[in-house]
Motif scaffolding. Structure first.
Motif, PDB file in Angstrom:
ATOM      1  N   ASP A 142       0.782  -1.217  -0.125  1.00 58.27           N
ATOM      2  CA  ASP A 142       0.098  -0.064  -0.071  1.00 58.27           C
ATOM      3  C   ASP A 142       0.837   1.227   0.145  1.00 58.27           C
ATOM      4  OD1 ASP A 142      -2.393  -1.214  -0.106  1.00 58.27           O
ATOM      5  OD2 ASP A 142      -2.314  -1.617   2.326  1.00 58.27           O
ATOM      6  N   THR A 143       0.394   2.194  -0.722  1.00 58.13           N
ATOM      7  CA  THR A 143       1.131   3.662  -0.649  1.00 58.13           C
ATOM      8  C   THR A 143       0.449   4.600   0.106  1.00 58.13           C
ATOM      9  OG1 THR A 143       0.050   4.210  -2.654  1.00 58.13           O
ATOM     10  CG2 THR A 143       2.129   2.821  -3.190  1.00 58.13           C
ATOM     11  N   GLU A 144       1.202   5.689   0.146  1.00 60.69           N
ATOM     12  CA  GLU A 144       0.673   6.860   1.018  1.00 60.69           C
ATOM     13  C   GLU A 144       0.832   8.077  -0.266  1.00 60.69           C
ATOM     14  OE1 GLU A 144       2.121   7.691   4.749  1.00 60.69           O
ATOM     15  OE2 GLU A 144       2.084   5.670   5.453  1.00 60.69           O
ATOM     16  N   THR A 145      -0.014   9.108  -0.020  1.00 55.38           N
ATOM     17  CA  THR A 145      -0.314  10.019  -1.046  1.00 55.38           C
ATOM     18  C   THR A 145       0.579  10.976  -0.556  1.00 55.38           C
ATOM     19  OG1 THR A 145      -1.564  11.718  -2.032  1.00 55.38           O
ATOM     20  CG2 THR A 145      -2.185  11.239   0.121  1.00 55.38           C
ATOM     21  N   THR A 146       1.500  11.719  -1.479  1.00 51.98           N
ATOM     22  CA  THR A 146       2.125  12.746  -1.076  1.00 51.98           C
ATOM     23  C   THR A 146       1.943  14.142  -1.657  1.00 51.98           C
ATOM     24  OG1 THR A 146       3.879  12.001  -2.940  1.00 51.98           O
ATOM     25  CG2 THR A 146       4.343  11.308  -0.651  1.00 51.98           C
ATOM     26  N   GLY A 147       0.734  14.036  -2.256  1.00 55.36           N
ATOM     27  CA  GLY A 147       0.153  15.284  -3.114  1.00 55.36           C
ATOM     28  C   GLY A 147       0.444  15.209  -4.335  1.00 55.36           C
ATOM     29  N   ASN A 148      -0.570  16.026  -4.962  1.00 52.93           N
ATOM     30  CA  ASN A 148      -0.443  16.256  -6.623  1.00 52.93           C
ATOM     31  C   ASN A 148      -0.366  15.092  -7.402  1.00 52.93           C
ATOM     32  OD1 ASN A 148      -0.282  19.174  -6.067  1.00 52.93           O
ATOM     33  ND2 ASN A 148       2.055  18.888  -5.722  1.00 52.93           N
TER      34      ASN A 148
END
Length: 129
Positions: free
Chosen positions: A86-92
């Motif tokens: 699973d990944t985490e959002t870092t924006g954009n």
């Protein structure tokens, strides 16, 4: 006759209500062919046995709210059980996770993008040396 007019008016109001409630950024308005996925590994080249930062950059979506990105990592020969990450959002439109490639090999990385009812899968390759 009056009954038909009332039914027609009710049908038109129902259609207007449904159109007003439609979300223009919903996943049903996304053309999956226009969604582009870039997989960035840091450090490059990937070294087996060392932690690698994987960043997925997604373009072609109207919004990234409530989107989820999962990485399905497997050796290119497709032997063994894939690792799901699973990944985490870092924006954009960027999503990140860390992973340690176990051995020197060519890897297939399937990027799964979930947003509402939308599920898009894109295949990328990485080589660990």
């Amino acid at each position: 006759m009056k009954r038909n007019i009332w039914m027609l008016a009710f049908a038109m109001l129902t259609l207007l209500f449904m159109a007003a409630c439609a979300d223009p950024s919903s996943s049903s308005n996304v053309n999956p062919a226009k969604v582009q996925v870039e997989l960035i590994a840091t450090p490059e080249p990937v070294i087996a046995g060392e932690t690698t930062a994987l960043t997925v950059r997604i373009t072609g979506l109207n919004t990234f709210e409530k989107a989820r990105v999962q990485l399905d990592i497997r050796t290119a020969d497709n032997k063994g059980i894939p690792d799901l990450l699973d990944t985490e959002t870092t924006g954009n439109g960027d999503y990140s996770a860390e992973y340690t490639f176990k051995k020197t090999s060519l890897y297939d990385v399937y990027v799964h993008l979930y947003q509402g009812e939308l599920h898009i899968t894109k295949k990328k390759q990485l080589e660990a040396t």
